[in-house]
Design a protein around this motif. Structure first.
Motif, mmCIF file in Angstrom:
data_model
loop_
_atom_site.group_PDB
_atom_site.id
_atom_site.type_symbol
_atom_site.label_atom_id
_atom_site.label_comp_id
_atom_site.label_asym_id
_atom_site.label_seq_id
_atom_site.Cartn_x
_atom_site.Cartn_y
_atom_site.Cartn_z
ATOM 1 N N THR A 1 0.826 -1.208 0.000
ATOM 2 C CA THR A 1 0.000 0.000 0.000
ATOM 3 C C THR A 1 0.862 1.261 0.000
ATOM 4 N N GLN A 2 1.943 1.238 0.755
ATOM 5 C CA GLN A 2 2.842 2.402 0.788
ATOM 6 C C GLN A 2 3.422 2.677 -0.600
ATOM 7 N N GLU A 3 3.870 1.626 -1.284
ATOM 8 C CA GLU A 3 4.439 1.785 -2.628
ATOM 9 C C GLU A 3 3.388 2.329 -3.596
ATOM 10 N N LEU A 4 2.175 1.844 -3.449
ATOM 11 C CA LEU A 4 1.105 2.272 -4.349
ATOM 12 C C LEU A 4 0.743 3.740 -4.112
ATOM 13 N N MET A 5 0.693 4.153 -2.844
ATOM 14 C CA MET A 5 0.352 5.538 -2.545
ATOM 15 C C MET A 5 1.439 6.500 -3.024
ATOM 16 N N GLN A 6 2.692 6.064 -2.991
ATOM 17 C CA GLN A 6 3.780 6.888 -3.532
ATOM 18 C C GLN A 6 3.623 7.060 -5.037
ATOM 19 N N ALA A 7 3.190 5.966 -5.711
ATOM 20 C CA ALA A 7 3.019 6.045 -7.166
ATOM 21 C C ALA A 7 1.857 6.954 -7.557
ATOM 22 N N LEU A 8 0.821 7.014 -6.714
ATOM 23 C CA LEU A 8 -0.351 7.827 -7.031
ATOM 24 C C LEU A 8 -0.262 9.234 -6.450
ATOM 25 N N ALA A 9 0.805 9.515 -5.719
ATOM 26 C CA ALA A 9 0.953 10.828 -5.084
ATOM 27 C C ALA A 9 0.888 11.986 -6.078
ATOM 28 N N PRO A 10 1.560 11.924 -7.257
ATOM 29 C CA PRO A 10 1.472 13.048 -8.207
ATOM 30 C C PRO A 10 0.040 13.329 -8.663
ATOM 31 N N MET A 11 -0.729 12.266 -8.913
ATOM 32 C CA MET A 11 -2.120 12.447 -9.325
ATOM 33 C C MET A 11 -2.931 13.105 -8.202
ATOM 34 N N ALA A 12 -2.657 12.690 -6.970
ATOM 35 C CA ALA A 12 -3.375 13.271 -5.836
ATOM 36 C C ALA A 12 -2.997 14.739 -5.640
ATOM 37 N N GLU A 13 -1.732 15.074 -5.837
ATOM 38 C CA GLU A 13 -1.277 16.458 -5.674
ATOM 39 C C GLU A 13 -1.931 17.382 -6.698
ATOM 40 N N ARG A 14 -2.126 16.896 -7.911
ATOM 41 C CA ARG A 14 -2.755 17.722 -8.940
ATOM 42 C C ARG A 14 -4.182 18.102 -8.538
ATOM 43 N N LYS A 15 -4.859 17.213 -7.836
ATOM 44 C CA LYS A 15 -6.219 17.507 -7.392
ATOM 45 C C LYS A 15 -6.246 18.068 -5.971
ATOM 46 N N LYS A 16 -5.048 18.281 -5.385
ATOM 47 C CA LYS A 16 -4.942 18.792 -4.015
ATOM 48 C C LYS A 16 -5.680 17.884 -3.028
ATOM 49 N N ILE A 17 -5.456 16.581 -3.199
ATOM 50 C CA ILE A 17 -6.060 15.566 -2.328
ATOM 51 C C ILE A 17 -4.966 14.944 -1.477
ATOM 52 N N LYS A 18 -5.197 14.836 -0.204
ATOM 53 C CA LYS A 18 -4.224 14.268 0.725
ATOM 54 C C LYS A 18 -4.474 12.769 0.899
ATOM 55 N N LEU A 19 -3.428 11.970 0.716
ATOM 56 C CA LEU A 19 -3.515 10.520 0.908
ATOM 57 C C LEU A 19 -3.008 10.165 2.298
ATOM 58 N N GLU A 20 -3.866 9.538 3.097
ATOM 59 C CA GLU A 20 -3.502 9.171 4.456
ATOM 60 C C GLU A 20 -3.521 7.651 4.605
ATOM 61 N N LEU A 21 -2.568 7.143 5.406
ATOM 62 C CA LEU A 21 -2.480 5.700 5.654
ATOM 63 C C LEU A 21 -2.485 5.467 7.153
ATOM 64 N N ILE A 22 -3.386 4.588 7.608
ATOM 65 C CA ILE A 22 -3.482 4.205 9.016
ATOM 66 C C ILE A 22 -3.254 2.702 9.124
ATOM 67 N N ALA A 23 -2.240 2.324 9.892
ATOM 68 C CA ALA A 23 -1.948 0.893 10.076
ATOM 69 C C ALA A 23 -1.262 0.699 11.418
ATOM 70 N N GLN A 24 -1.888 -0.062 12.296
ATOM 71 C CA GLN A 24 -1.303 -0.324 13.607
ATOM 72 C C GLN A 24 -0.192 -1.366 13.518
ATOM 73 N N GLU A 25 -0.317 -2.266 12.521
ATOM 74 C CA GLU A 25 0.670 -3.332 12.350
ATOM 75 C C GLU A 25 0.688 -3.758 10.893
ATOM 76 N N ASP A 26 1.743 -4.441 10.531
ATOM 77 C CA ASP A 26 1.826 -4.983 9.184
ATOM 78 C C ASP A 26 1.062 -6.299 9.138
ATOM 79 N N VAL A 27 0.294 -6.501 8.092
ATOM 80 C CA VAL A 27 -0.490 -7.731 7.937
ATOM 81 C C VAL A 27 -0.030 -8.408 6.658
#
Length: 479
Positions: free
Chosen positions: A336-362
């Motif tokens: 998920t972290q790798e995927l959110m990094q890849a989609l970060a430019p698209m999110a920045e263009r729309k001024k959308i913040k991507l947040e990740l919540i994870a207490q542990e790795d599954v």
């Protein structure tokens, strides 16, 4: 679950329920028929006893003295009578004789002599000139202690009723016969179901490639060399499951193909109409700017057709895979972290913040590429329907033995009319920014990936606004 799975499983379920309903109906009928047969036998016996007592009666007096010796001898006699599944060793009839007032003048067991039986239904009805029968428990707390009684009238020489004789038989004596017959019915039902399953296996082997199936089974035994029986059983189960699903697809293939063709034809009409209209207009004299605009339309619609064809082929290929060809441990947090990094430019263009919540790795067992494609589709959908200056929250958590990945946006949510159709092939909603629709194959693709991994995907409206997608996958146990 896909439409093909639902139809095929419904056929098997309906067949099983049909057999069960038939067994229950016949079993209930057997119970009633045995009771009717037992009551009919008691009627005959009661009238025989009445005729015997009438022969010994003088005027209006009942003489049952001879019955004492007969029943004492009868109860002490032992014999062996093989009646189908049960063996009988003694007589278990009970006889009461009453006078015209309902007073017991004879009891074959010698327990009720002198008692008033007018209140009992069998005696009351018989002394009134009607048919009398009853079933009574000897122990109120024990339903198996029920005794069925049938009475017959005793007449004098003037054909007047001077008493009644009631013959009783324990209902439990019929229970063994009923149980035996019901067990035979259950056995027949189980044999029928087994025959049905064997037929399914035979058809599976016939419709699937017998040579390939045999080769796969031989390869399993060669590779495992009989040293890992549990692993062998698991792999054999996978092979037969795959063959069974191939057989299901072969049987449902025609209707499934028609469904695909109809939906695809409907989706192709719009871009083809646009391309044809633009091409016809380009033949007419027009300004250069208009030519560029129509050429851009043709290019855009051609790209849409290309995307539709590519995704359709990809989805069709995925639907043919009933099991993962190769499964490895996949860290959902890292993926998920790798995927959110890849989609970060698209999110920045729309001024959308991507947040990740994870207490542990599954960690889950699966195909990392397919899981990445599934999450990409879900996040891309969230980005398309999210307004500017908002956020998308992705949460990874454990619920029991499941890994749950939740993706929530703050858009307008899913319209009520679309909630039941969002996973249909080619069904799509217009994007708020562009007003354009997608191919409508992204979510069906995600669902196939989820099912292939033994999981599920749910897309719904969040109570606090926006939409939320939940991808559930079996996690790897740490113990």
């Amino acid at each position: 679950m896909s439409k093909r799975n639902r139809i095929f499983l419904s056929v098997i379920l309906l067949f099983t329920l049909g057999v069960a309903a038939l067994l229950y109906t016949v079993s209930s009928g057997l119970d009633i028929r045995y009771r009717e047969s037992a009551e009919e036998t008691l009627v005959d016996t009661a009238y025989i006893m009445a005729a015997w007592i009438e022969a010994d009666a003088s005027e209006s007096l009942i003489d049952a003295s001879r019955m004492n010796h007969v029943f004492d001898n009868l109860y002490s006699r032992r014999f062996t009578a093989k009646i189908y599944a049960i063996t009988k060793h003694n007589v278990n009839l009970r006889v009461y004789v009453t006078d015209s007032n309902g007073t017991v003048v004879y009891d074959s067991k010698g327990e009720k002599t002198g008692e008033d039986f007018r209140a009992w239904h069998d005696i009351h009805m018989t002394l009134s000139g009607q048919y009398g029968a009853r079933t009574t428990r000897t122990d109120e707390n024990d339903p198996k202690s029920s005794v069925m009684y049938v009475a017959a009238p005793i007449h004098d020489s003037n054909n007047q009723i001077i008493g009644a004789v009631s013959v009783g038989k324990a209902v439990s004596s019929q229970h063994e016969l009923i149980t035996s017959a019901q067990q035979k019915l259950v056995n027949v039902g189980l044999i029928t179901l087994m025959a049905f399953l064997i037929l399914l296996i035979v058809v599976t082997v016939w419709l699937a490639s017998p040579t390939q199936l045999t080769h796969d089974i031989v390869q399993v035994f060669k590779q495992e060399k009989l040293t890992h029986p549990v692993r062998i059983l698991r792999r054999l189960r996978t092979i037969f499951k795959s063959a069974f699903l191939d057989m299901r697809d072969a049987m449902a293939g025609r209707s499934y193909t028609e469904e695909y063709v109809q939906a695809l034809t409907h989706e192709l009409k719009s871009p083809l109409t646009t391309i044809r209209g633009a091409a016809e207009l380009l033949r007419e004299p027009m300004a250069e700017t208009q030519k560029i605009r129509f050429a851009d339309n043709i290019h855009h619609q051609a790209l849409r057709l290309q995307e539709l064809a590519d995704k359709l082929l990809e989805l069709s290929s995925l639907e043919k895979r009933h099991t993962l060809e190769e499964a490895n441990a996949v860290s959902m947090l890292r993926l998920t972290q790798e995927l959110m990094q890849a989609l970060a430019p698209m999110a920045e263009r729309k001024k959308i913040k991507l947040e990740l919540i994870a207490q542990e790795d599954v960690t889950v067992m699966g195909d990392a590429f397919l899981l990445q494609r599934a999450l990409t589709n879900l996040l891309a959908n969230a980005l398309d329907f999210s307004p500017a200056d908002s956020s998308i929250t992705t949460q990874i958590e454990t619920q029991g033995k499941q890994c749950v990945i939740s993706i929530r946006d703050l858009g307008q949510g899913i319209p009520e009319y679309a909630l039941d159709r969002i996973f249909e092939k080619f069904y799509s909603l217009r994007r708020p920014d562009s007003g354009q629709k997608s191919t409508g194959l992204g979510l069906p693709f995600v669902r196939e990936i989820a099912h292939l991994h033994g999981g599920e995907i749910v897309l719904a409206n969040h109570p606090q606004g926006g939409a939320i997608a939940r991808l559930t996958l079996p996690k790897i146990s740490n113990t």
